[in-house]
Motif scaffolding. Structure first.
Motif, mmCIF file in Angstrom:
data_model
loop_
_atom_site.group_PDB
_atom_site.id
_atom_site.type_symbol
_atom_site.label_atom_id
_atom_site.label_comp_id
_atom_site.label_asym_id
_atom_site.label_seq_id
_atom_site.Cartn_x
_atom_site.Cartn_y
_atom_site.Cartn_z
ATOM 1 N N GLY A 265 0.852 -1.160 -0.104
ATOM 2 C CA GLY A 265 0.678 0.039 -0.157
ATOM 3 C C GLY A 265 0.732 1.511 -0.057
ATOM 4 N N GLY A 266 0.218 2.758 -0.037
ATOM 5 C CA GLY A 266 0.929 3.365 -0.305
ATOM 6 C C GLY A 266 1.722 4.210 1.054
ATOM 7 N N MET A 267 2.214 4.068 0.741
ATOM 8 C CA MET A 267 3.964 4.869 2.075
ATOM 9 C C MET A 267 4.198 5.772 1.363
ATOM 10 N N GLN A 268 4.145 6.942 2.399
ATOM 11 C CA GLN A 268 4.996 8.117 2.123
ATOM 12 C C GLN A 268 6.165 8.081 2.464
ATOM 13 N N TRP A 269 7.150 8.859 1.286
ATOM 14 C CA TRP A 269 8.460 8.893 1.147
ATOM 15 C C TRP A 269 9.034 7.283 0.952
ATOM 16 N N GLY B 287 6.901 4.382 -0.999
ATOM 17 C CA GLY B 287 6.504 3.813 -1.883
ATOM 18 C C GLY B 287 7.022 4.480 -4.041
ATOM 19 N N ARG B 288 8.228 4.434 -3.911
ATOM 20 C CA ARG B 288 9.123 5.292 -5.258
ATOM 21 C C ARG B 288 9.698 3.763 -5.813
ATOM 22 N N ALA B 289 9.913 3.714 -6.764
ATOM 23 C CA ALA B 289 9.896 3.419 -8.365
ATOM 24 C C ALA B 289 10.818 1.217 -7.731
ATOM 25 N N GLU B 290 12.097 2.027 -6.258
ATOM 26 C CA GLU B 290 12.643 1.276 -6.532
ATOM 27 C C GLU B 290 11.808 -0.576 -5.802
ATOM 28 N N LEU B 291 11.223 -0.138 -4.536
ATOM 29 C CA LEU B 291 10.444 -0.764 -3.931
ATOM 30 C C LEU B 291 9.267 -1.600 -4.824
ATOM 31 N N VAL B 292 8.858 -0.200 -5.804
ATOM 32 C CA VAL B 292 6.929 -0.709 -6.545
ATOM 33 C C VAL B 292 7.992 -1.478 -7.246
ATOM 34 N N SER B 293 8.874 -1.215 -7.842
ATOM 35 C CA SER B 293 8.736 -1.913 -9.515
ATOM 36 C C SER B 293 8.943 -3.700 -8.860
ATOM 37 N N ALA B 294 10.449 -3.092 -7.190
ATOM 38 C CA ALA B 294 10.350 -4.883 -6.981
ATOM 39 C C ALA B 294 8.907 -6.316 -6.323
ATOM 40 N N VAL B 295 8.213 -5.335 -5.880
ATOM 41 C CA VAL B 295 7.043 -5.692 -5.873
ATOM 42 C C VAL B 295 6.332 -6.532 -6.863
ATOM 43 N N ALA B 296 6.132 -5.870 -7.609
ATOM 44 C CA ALA B 296 5.253 -6.558 -9.388
ATOM 45 C C ALA B 296 6.346 -6.673 -9.675
ATOM 46 N N ASN B 297 7.699 -7.529 -9.601
ATOM 47 C CA ASN B 297 8.263 -8.042 -10.009
ATOM 48 C C ASN B 297 8.110 -9.514 -9.468
ATOM 49 N N ALA B 298 7.612 -9.218 -8.154
ATOM 50 C CA ALA B 298 7.610 -10.750 -7.345
ATOM 51 C C ALA B 298 6.477 -11.517 -7.484
ATOM 52 N N GLY B 299 5.759 -10.138 -8.455
ATOM 53 C CA GLY B 299 3.833 -11.406 -8.766
ATOM 54 C C GLY B 299 2.758 -10.458 -7.509
ATOM 55 N N ALA B 300 3.806 -8.971 -7.069
ATOM 56 C CA ALA B 300 1.923 -8.460 -6.114
ATOM 57 C C ALA B 300 2.044 -7.361 -6.735
ATOM 58 N N LEU B 301 0.814 -6.674 -6.005
ATOM 59 C CA LEU B 301 0.532 -5.245 -6.452
ATOM 60 C C LEU B 301 1.789 -4.338 -5.784
ATOM 61 N N GLY B 302 2.122 -3.819 -6.554
ATOM 62 C CA GLY B 302 3.330 -2.462 -5.540
ATOM 63 C C GLY B 302 2.567 -1.152 -6.321
ATOM 64 N N CYS B 303 2.790 -0.135 -4.727
ATOM 65 C CA CYS B 303 1.695 1.190 -5.159
ATOM 66 C C CYS B 303 2.954 2.252 -4.934
ATOM 67 N N LEU B 304 3.010 2.908 -6.074
ATOM 68 C CA LEU B 304 3.968 4.164 -5.742
ATOM 69 C C LEU B 304 2.879 5.437 -5.155
ATOM 70 N N THR B 305 3.689 5.954 -4.072
ATOM 71 C CA THR B 305 3.088 7.314 -3.235
ATOM 72 C C THR B 305 2.734 8.569 -4.179
ATOM 73 N N ALA B 306 1.434 9.146 -4.595
ATOM 74 C CA ALA B 306 2.297 10.947 -5.525
ATOM 75 C C ALA B 306 2.316 11.134 -4.654
ATOM 76 N N LEU B 307 1.879 11.646 -3.297
ATOM 77 C CA LEU B 307 2.285 13.125 -2.678
ATOM 78 C C LEU B 307 3.817 12.854 -2.182
ATOM 79 N N THR B 308 4.338 11.736 -2.679
ATOM 80 C CA THR B 308 6.001 12.110 -2.556
ATOM 81 C C THR B 308 6.809 12.117 -2.921
ATOM 82 N N GLN B 309 6.331 12.514 -3.988
ATOM 83 C CA GLN B 309 7.208 12.655 -5.297
ATOM 84 C C GLN B 309 6.464 15.046 -5.401
#
Ligand code: NAD
Length: 315
Positions: A11-15, A17-39
């Motif tokens: 789920g979303g996590m301020q600071w 939920g960035r590309a490194e974590l989200v892509s790793a989650v996606a590549n592991a077959g789960a649903l990763g989630c970028l956090t919009a307001l971190t940007q």
């Protein structure tokens, strides 16, 4: 619904939920989630979405949290950045997503609304969300003001809703996943557990602190502001609670409780640099695996519980 292999959402996590974590989650077959307001800006969010796509060809989501902030947020522009980038899954949280639903639906986006009460879940269903992530009192960040733990909230939501639900708050292992499925959820949402993974953009000292901590190491701040938030119990969160008891306003508390200070915790590894979110499941976290190790371990553990332990009881 989301085209992922495993019933696990990061789920979303301020600071965090960035590309490194989200892509790793996606590549592991789960649903990763970028956090919009971190940007810092909608343009930066669009770039982060592109960066994530360079690291995975699997689907991922963007978290869009609508809560009080110290500085005004151009929500509509963040939403436009998400839609224009072609992301097809959005996690809304914090407030009613109603005003954003027509745009999201017109763009064919699946919406997961994260909320902390059955009445809000019913309202989100009426407003056309595809799925509700029901977030128990154990959770990190904002548990709402009802203080209903997942053991009650998850089956209550499952009874009341027609759309699928995801269980959130307190999940960190395969036992939690099996329990969530038993309670009527289609999967789990995890935040704190993903912070203690190799790929999470969190300083190693903080990951280690998470491993050492117990379920007693969180505290609730902002109760007096009706914006309750579960944070790691550190010098700053204790100071915030003290200031609230003295009747201090958000203008006075804001400078020490700001997200900008919390960001330094993750970047510099100083656990007392600011407030930082942590759920009660922190007591269930004992290592810092890769995301792939974590996801496959949780799935295997849940399978084992369902196939062996529960079947043994049933027979
Ligand atoms: P921020 O620095 O703007 O605010 C710091 C904290 O003060 C936040 O918890 C915020 O909700 C609270 N706050 C601000 N103004 C308030 C007011 N007028 N009344 C009551 N509380 C007030 O926040 P940030 O760290 O930059 O984060 C941006 C937003 O994202 C905040 O709303 C925050 O709560 C939320 N958030 C989202 C996630 C997520 O997973 N998406 C996690 C943590 C926080």
């Amino acid at each position: 619904m989301f085209g992922v292999e495993h019933p696990i959402i990061q789920g979303g996590m301020q600071w965090v939920g960035r590309a490194e974590l989200v892509s790793a989650v996606a590549n592991a077959g789960a649903l990763g989630c970028l956090t919009a307001l971190t940007q810092p800006t909608p343009e930066d969010l669009a770039k982060e979405i592109d960066r994530t796509r360079e690291m995975t060809d699997k689907p991922f989501a963007v978290n869009f949290t609508i809560l009080p902030t110290l500085k005004p947020v151009p929500y509509a522009e963040y939403m436009d950045a998400i839609i224009e980038s072609g992301v097809k899954i959005v996690e809304t949280a914090g407030n009613n997503p109603k005003e954003h639903m027509p745009k999201l639906k017109a763009a064919g986006v699946k919406v997961i609304h994260k909320c902390t009460s059955v009445r809000h879940a019913i309202s989100a269903q009426k407003n056309g969300v595809d799925c509700v992530s029901i977030d128990g009192f154990e959770c990190a960040g904002h548990p709402g003001e009802d203080d209903t733990p997942g053991l009650i909230l998850i089956p209550r939501a499952a009874d009341q809703l027609d759309i699928p639900i995801v269980a959130s708050g307190g999940f960190a292992d395969g036992r939690g996943l099996a329990a969530a499925l038993a309670l009527g959820a289609e999967g789990i949402n995890m935040g704190t557990r993903f912070m203690a993974t190799k790929e999470a953009p969190v300083h190693d000292k903080i990951k280690q602190r998470i491993v050492e901590a117990s379920e007693l190491d969180t505290t609730l701040i902002f109760r007096t502001l009706r914006n309750t938030s579960r944070m790691f119990n550190n010098a700053v969160s204790r100071k915030v609670v003290e200031m609230e008891a003295e009747g201090k306003s958000i203008q006075e508390i804001g400078p020490i409780a700001s997200g900008q200070k919390g960001r330094l915790v993750y970047e510099q590894g100083d656990e007392d640099a600011g407030v930082w979110s942590a759920g009660m499941c922190i007591g269930l976290i004992h290592d810092v695996p890769t995301v792939a190790e974590l996801v496959s371990r949780i799935v295997a553990e849940a399978d084992g519980i369902i196939e062996e332990r529960l079947k043994r009881f049933a027979s």
